[in-house]
Scaffold this motif. Structure first.
Motif, PDB file in Angstrom:
ATOM      1  N   ASP A  44       0.637  -0.811  -0.041  1.00 11.40           N
ATOM      2  CA  ASP A  44      -0.174  -0.053  -0.026  1.00 11.40           C
ATOM      3  C   ASP A  44       0.569   1.457  -0.246  1.00 11.40           C
ATOM      4  O   ASP A  44       0.349   2.367  -1.094  1.00 11.40           O
ATOM      5  N   TYR A  66       1.024 -15.544  -1.851  1.00 17.68           N
ATOM      6  CA  TYR A  66       0.285 -15.666  -3.799  1.00 17.68           C
ATOM      7  C   TYR A  66      -1.391 -15.700  -3.263  1.00 17.68           C
ATOM      8  O   TYR A  66      -1.973 -14.728  -3.916  1.00 17.68           O
ATOM      9  N   GLU A  70      -3.838 -12.368  -3.583  1.00 15.85           N
ATOM     10  CA  GLU A  70      -5.584 -12.678  -3.985  1.00 15.85           C
ATOM     11  C   GLU A  70      -6.693 -12.064  -3.049  1.00 15.85           C
ATOM     12  O   GLU A  70      -7.396 -11.222  -3.792  1.00 15.85           O
ATOM     13  N   ASP A  71      -6.515 -12.635  -2.020  1.00 16.49           N
ATOM     14  CA  ASP A  71      -7.350 -11.609  -0.825  1.00 16.49           C
ATOM     15  C   ASP A  71      -7.610 -10.371  -1.283  1.00 16.49           C
ATOM     16  O   ASP A  71      -8.679 -10.839  -1.072  1.00 16.49           O
ATOM     17  N   TYR A  72      -6.901  -9.696  -1.398  1.00 17.97           N
ATOM     18  CA  TYR A  72      -6.652  -8.072  -1.293  1.00 17.97           C
ATOM     19  C   TYR A  72      -6.707  -8.278  -3.066  1.00 17.97           C
ATOM     20  O   TYR A  72      -6.484  -6.404  -3.553  1.00 17.97           O
ATOM     21  N   GLY A  73      -6.793  -8.959  -4.142  1.00 12.43           N
ATOM     22  CA  GLY A  73      -7.335  -8.190  -5.329  1.00 12.43           C
ATOM     23  C   GLY A  73      -5.825  -8.201  -6.022  1.00 12.43           C
ATOM     24  O   GLY A  73      -6.249  -6.958  -7.186  1.00 12.43           O
ATOM     25  N   LEU A  74      -4.941  -7.816  -5.841  1.00 10.15           N
ATOM     26  CA  LEU A  74      -2.922  -7.417  -6.284  1.00 10.15           C
ATOM     27  C   LEU A  74      -3.302  -8.205  -7.260  1.00 10.15           C
ATOM     28  O   LEU A  74      -2.073  -7.563  -8.258  1.00 10.15           O
ATOM     29  N   THR A  75      -3.288  -9.401  -7.331  1.00  7.81           N
ATOM     30  CA  THR A  75      -2.918  -9.795  -9.053  1.00  7.81           C
ATOM     31  C   THR A  75      -2.666  -9.151  -9.942  1.00  7.81           C
ATOM     32  O   THR A  75      -2.147  -9.349 -10.853  1.00  7.81           O
ATOM     33  N   LYS A  76      -4.366  -8.231 -10.245  1.00  2.55           N
ATOM     34  CA  LYS A  76      -4.148  -7.488 -11.000  1.00  2.55           C
ATOM     35  C   LYS A  76      -3.011  -6.787 -11.074  1.00  2.55           C
ATOM     36  O   LYS A  76      -3.866  -5.704 -12.425  1.00  2.55           O
ATOM     37  N   LYS A  77      -2.803  -5.846  -9.872  1.00  6.04           N
ATOM     38  CA  LYS A  77      -2.134  -4.436 -10.104  1.00  6.04           C
ATOM     39  C   LYS A  77      -0.994  -4.495 -10.386  1.00  6.04           C
ATOM     40  O   LYS A  77      -0.466  -3.685 -10.481  1.00  6.04           O
TER      41      LYS A  77
END
Length: 221
Positions: A44, A66, A70-77
């Protein structure tokens, strides 16, 4: 400027602390401060800075970490890379991140540095970009002296530098960073120490007591 986060370590000191307490080990990156995991705090703060893109390198506990991303939707960022071998030093983890993309400037940060603020990151970026010779300069969080440095003793991440400069020193090494940084300064690579915004930024989280100290200080304020 982009960022590389290293999150491939063995977590051995924290695991040993949990065993001594007769508790089930928890990966240090999943320990929480203010109801948010250490890794997520680190990411963050980098996202809040002037950094454009983030790559994280995983090794040991890769599936567990990993899953947290994924839990925080960070694999898309953020981009994720993996060490081919888990049993490697920090130098090889960074080498993994730099392969194929050395010709850029980067912030290099450890995943267990949740107290390093976006403001300090931006200060390191600014000092590198405004230096007389950015291709041969490292701007680094100062742990003793600030300004232009004549020693790399005690230094480590986070720091900013040109990827190809660092890669040349890392590619044939399998070690921690400090001896490599000392070699670089002997070779007249220029180091600029950026002042910490607060004392908490200088603390590392390797063992449970260090985690508790940071957690208590942050949650008391």
């Amino acid at each position: 400027m982009d960022a590389i986060i290293t999150a491939a370590g063995k977590n051995s000191r924290m695991i040993n602390d949990f065993k001594r307490m007769d508790k089930t080990p928890v990966h240090k990156l999943k320990l929480k401060i203010e109801d948010k995991e250490i890794l997520i705090h680190t990411i963050d703060h980098i996202l809040e800075s002037d950094i454009e893109n983030i790559t994280i390198v995983l090794g040991n506990f890769r599936d567990e970490i990993y899953g947290l991303l994924e839990d925080y939707g960070l694999t898309k960022k953020i981009s994720v890379k993996y060490n081919k071998d888990n049993d490697v030093g920090l130098s090889q983890t960074i080498t993994t991140a730099l392969e194929g993309c050395k010709n850029s400037y980067y912030l290099f940060a450890a995943a267990d540095q949740p107290t390093v603020t976006a403001n300090t990151i931006n200060n390191m970026i600014e000092k590198l970009e405004s230096s007389p010779n950015p291709d041969n300069t490292i701007s680094i969080l100062a742990r003793r002296k600030t300004g232009w440095l004549d020693s790399a003793e005690g230094l480590g991440m986070p720091f900013c530098c040109y990827g190809d400069l660092l890669y040349g020193y890392l590619k044939d090494e399998n070690d921690n960073l400090n001896p490599i940084l000392r070699k670089m300064i002997k070779d007249n690579v220029e180091f600029y120490g950026v002042k910490a915004e607060n004392d908490l930024e200088l603390l590392n989280i390797n063992c449970y007591s260090e985690y508790l100290k940071i957690k208590e200080e942050i949650e008391e304020t």
